[in-house]
Design a protein around this motif. Sequence first.
Motif, PDB file in Angstrom:
ATOM      1  N   VAL A  56       0.789  -1.220  -0.104  1.00 62.90           N
ATOM      2  CA  VAL A  56       0.020   0.161   0.114  1.00 62.90           C
ATOM      3  C   VAL A  56       0.957   1.417  -0.004  1.00 62.90           C
ATOM      4  CG1 VAL A  56      -1.742   1.222   1.309  1.00 62.90           C
ATOM      5  CG2 VAL A  56      -1.999  -1.043   1.060  1.00 62.90           C
ATOM      6  N   HIS A  57       2.070   1.344   0.886  1.00 61.25           N
ATOM      7  CA  HIS A  57       2.667   2.488   0.741  1.00 61.25           C
ATOM      8  C   HIS A  57       3.330   2.637  -0.364  1.00 61.25           C
ATOM      9  CE1 HIS A  57       2.516   1.821   5.169  1.00 61.25           C
ATOM     10  NE2 HIS A  57       2.442   3.206   5.372  1.00 61.25           N
ATOM     11  N   ASP A  58       4.009   1.729  -1.203  1.00 59.93           N
ATOM     12  CA  ASP A  58       4.599   2.061  -2.329  1.00 59.93           C
ATOM     13  C   ASP A  58       3.595   2.473  -3.443  1.00 59.93           C
ATOM     14  OD1 ASP A  58       6.756   0.707  -1.357  1.00 59.93           O
ATOM     15  OD2 ASP A  58       6.374  -1.013  -2.349  1.00 59.93           O
ATOM     16  N   ALA A  59       2.331   1.951  -3.334  1.00 58.84           N
ATOM     17  CA  ALA A  59       1.348   2.379  -4.114  1.00 58.84           C
ATOM     18  C   ALA A  59       0.688   3.825  -4.061  1.00 58.84           C
ATOM     19  CB  ALA A  59       0.026   1.243  -4.111  1.00 58.84           C
ATOM     20  N   VAL A  60       0.564   4.150  -2.912  1.00 58.66           N
ATOM     21  CA  VAL A  60       0.141   5.533  -2.592  1.00 58.66           C
ATOM     22  C   VAL A  60       1.136   6.463  -3.179  1.00 58.66           C
ATOM     23  CG1 VAL A  60      -0.142   7.008  -0.599  1.00 58.66           C
ATOM     24  CG2 VAL A  60      -1.534   4.859  -0.477  1.00 58.66           C
ATOM     25  N   HIS A  61       2.448   5.961  -2.597  1.00 58.24           N
ATOM     26  CA  HIS A  61       3.401   7.340  -3.043  1.00 58.24           C
ATOM     27  C   HIS A  61       3.720   7.203  -4.600  1.00 58.24           C
ATOM     28  CE1 HIS A  61       4.892   8.353   0.612  1.00 58.24           C
ATOM     29  NE2 HIS A  61       4.998   7.193   1.129  1.00 58.24           N
ATOM     30  N   ALA A  62       3.504   6.163  -5.239  1.00 57.29           N
ATOM     31  CA  ALA A  62       3.586   6.205  -6.749  1.00 57.29           C
ATOM     32  C   ALA A  62       2.377   7.075  -7.305  1.00 57.29           C
ATOM     33  CB  ALA A  62       3.376   4.858  -7.380  1.00 57.29           C
ATOM     34  N   LEU A  63       1.200   7.024  -6.739  1.00 58.20           N
ATOM     35  CA  LEU A  63      -0.005   7.827  -7.242  1.00 58.20           C
ATOM     36  C   LEU A  63       0.220   9.260  -6.766  1.00 58.20           C
ATOM     37  CD1 LEU A  63      -2.904   5.244  -6.533  1.00 58.20           C
ATOM     38  CD2 LEU A  63      -1.893   6.101  -8.732  1.00 58.20           C
ATOM     39  N   LEU A  64       0.680   9.557  -5.539  1.00 54.49           N
ATOM     40  CA  LEU A  64       1.050  10.888  -5.140  1.00 54.49           C
ATOM     41  C   LEU A  64       2.024  11.586  -6.145  1.00 54.49           C
ATOM     42  CD1 LEU A  64       0.827  10.551  -1.483  1.00 54.49           C
ATOM     43  CD2 LEU A  64      -0.853  11.645  -2.812  1.00 54.49           C
ATOM     44  N   ASP A  65       3.129  10.847  -6.245  1.00 52.00           N
ATOM     45  CA  ASP A  65       4.353  11.218  -7.319  1.00 52.00           C
ATOM     46  C   ASP A  65       3.671  11.574  -8.652  1.00 52.00           C
ATOM     47  OD1 ASP A  65       5.866  11.002  -4.990  1.00 52.00           O
ATOM     48  OD2 ASP A  65       6.858   9.252  -6.049  1.00 52.00           O
ATOM     49  N   ARG A  66       2.931  10.926  -9.218  1.00 48.48           N
ATOM     50  CA  ARG A  66       2.255  11.073 -10.549  1.00 48.48           C
ATOM     51  C   ARG A  66       1.022  12.393 -10.511  1.00 48.48           C
ATOM     52  NH1 ARG A  66      -1.033   6.890 -13.865  1.00 48.48           N
ATOM     53  NH2 ARG A  66      -2.594   7.681 -12.362  1.00 48.48           N
ATOM     54  N   ASP A  67       0.317  12.252  -9.585  1.00 45.11           N
ATOM     55  CA  ASP A  67      -1.010  12.815  -9.879  1.00 45.11           C
ATOM     56  C   ASP A  67      -1.003  13.984  -8.666  1.00 45.11           C
ATOM     57  OD1 ASP A  67      -1.845  11.094 -11.575  1.00 45.11           O
ATOM     58  OD2 ASP A  67      -2.833   9.857 -10.265  1.00 45.11           O
ATOM     59  N   GLY A  68      -0.110  13.901  -7.492  1.00 43.77           N
ATOM     60  CA  GLY A  68      -0.173  15.170  -6.851  1.00 43.77           C
ATOM     61  C   GLY A  68      -1.215  14.670  -5.769  1.00 43.77           C
ATOM     62  N   THR A  69      -2.220  13.903  -5.813  1.00 42.58           N
ATOM     63  CA  THR A  69      -3.266  13.387  -5.064  1.00 42.58           C
ATOM     64  C   THR A  69      -3.502  11.953  -4.983  1.00 42.58           C
ATOM     65  OG1 THR A  69      -5.535  14.044  -4.366  1.00 42.58           O
ATOM     66  CG2 THR A  69      -5.083  13.821  -6.737  1.00 42.58           C
ATOM     67  N   LEU A  70      -3.988  11.433  -4.343  1.00 49.58           N
ATOM     68  CA  LEU A  70      -4.488   9.839  -4.218  1.00 49.58           C
ATOM     69  C   LEU A  70      -5.462   9.664  -5.298  1.00 49.58           C
ATOM     70  CD1 LEU A  70      -3.430   7.233  -3.152  1.00 49.58           C
ATOM     71  CD2 LEU A  70      -4.858   7.506  -1.067  1.00 49.58           C
ATOM     72  N   ALA A  71      -6.425  10.169  -5.094  1.00 47.44           N
ATOM     73  CA  ALA A  71      -7.710  10.061  -6.005  1.00 47.44           C
ATOM     74  C   ALA A  71      -8.509  11.113  -6.303  1.00 47.44           C
ATOM     75  CB  ALA A  71      -8.520   8.640  -5.268  1.00 47.44           C
ATOM     76  N   ALA A  72      -8.870  11.404  -7.541  1.00 45.68           N
ATOM     77  CA  ALA A  72      -9.882  12.262  -7.858  1.00 45.68           C
ATOM     78  C   ALA A  72     -11.057  12.339  -7.060  1.00 45.68           C
ATOM     79  CB  ALA A  72     -10.031  12.494  -9.361  1.00 45.68           C
ATOM     80  N   ASP A  73     -11.765  13.195  -6.757  1.00 44.21           N
ATOM     81  CA  ASP A  73     -12.813  13.235  -6.020  1.00 44.21           C
ATOM     82  C   ASP A  73     -13.836  12.766  -6.929  1.00 44.21           C
ATOM     83  OD1 ASP A  73     -12.016  14.111  -3.515  1.00 44.21           O
ATOM     84  OD2 ASP A  73     -12.076  16.205  -3.869  1.00 44.21           O
ATOM     85  N   ALA A  74     -13.823  13.179  -8.195  1.00 42.24           N
ATOM     86  CA  ALA A  74     -15.057  12.714  -9.069  1.00 42.24           C
ATOM     87  C   ALA A  74     -14.634  12.458 -10.424  1.00 42.24           C
ATOM     88  CB  ALA A  74     -16.027  13.874  -9.131  1.00 42.24           C
ATOM     89  N   VAL A  75     -14.924  11.322 -11.088  1.00 38.73           N
ATOM     90  CA  VAL A  75     -14.624  11.122 -12.354  1.00 38.73           C
ATOM     91  C   VAL A  75     -15.847  10.828 -13.181  1.00 38.73           C
ATOM     92  CG1 VAL A  75     -12.008  10.506 -11.960  1.00 38.73           C
ATOM     93  CG2 VAL A  75     -14.114   8.561 -11.645  1.00 38.73           C
ATOM     94  N   ASN A  76     -15.847  10.774 -14.453  1.00 34.92           N
ATOM     95  CA  ASN A  76     -17.117  10.559 -15.419  1.00 34.92           C
ATOM     96  C   ASN A  76     -18.462  10.799 -14.698  1.00 34.92           C
ATOM     97  OD1 ASN A  76     -15.110   9.197 -16.755  1.00 34.92           O
ATOM     98  ND2 ASN A  76     -15.200   7.215 -15.715  1.00 34.92           N
TER      99      ASN A  76
END
Length: 135
Positions: A56-76
């Motif tokens: 989980v830590h690796d995954a969270v950091h990879a998403l934060l590094d790319r997107d600056g946030t863990l998950a967009a609040d809304a999609v589609n």
Amino acid sequence: MTDVVAPSAGMVISVRTRRDVVVVDPERFMAAARQALCDRHPGLTDAQAAEAITNVHDAVHALLDRDGTLAADAVNGEMVGLGGRRPGVRVSGRPDGLSPAGWLQEVVLDDAQPLQDYGCFLPEDLRGLPCPRRR
């Protein structure tokens, strides 16, 4: 109501943020994180990304590094806030396997010193609120 405070030289302004997400599809979550790593390092193979993102830590950091946030609040077209999901209702089927579960921010004035001034030795409680100063 918030007291009216004028800025002053040397004033420390801290913005404390909390963002919560719920993992609804662990496989999609890990795949999204591995893709995020590959997006930032195009030479990586899928096997190398799988070896680098193992928890989980690796995954969270990879998403934060790319997107600056863990998950967009809304999609589609998802609704957020008024008209959005009821408490406890999770979003399924997102490509990242995550369901946004809220966020908040708080502005704190006059912390003893900014994080930068601690150098290599950060304060023991990074999330602790400062003692209010008497003015």
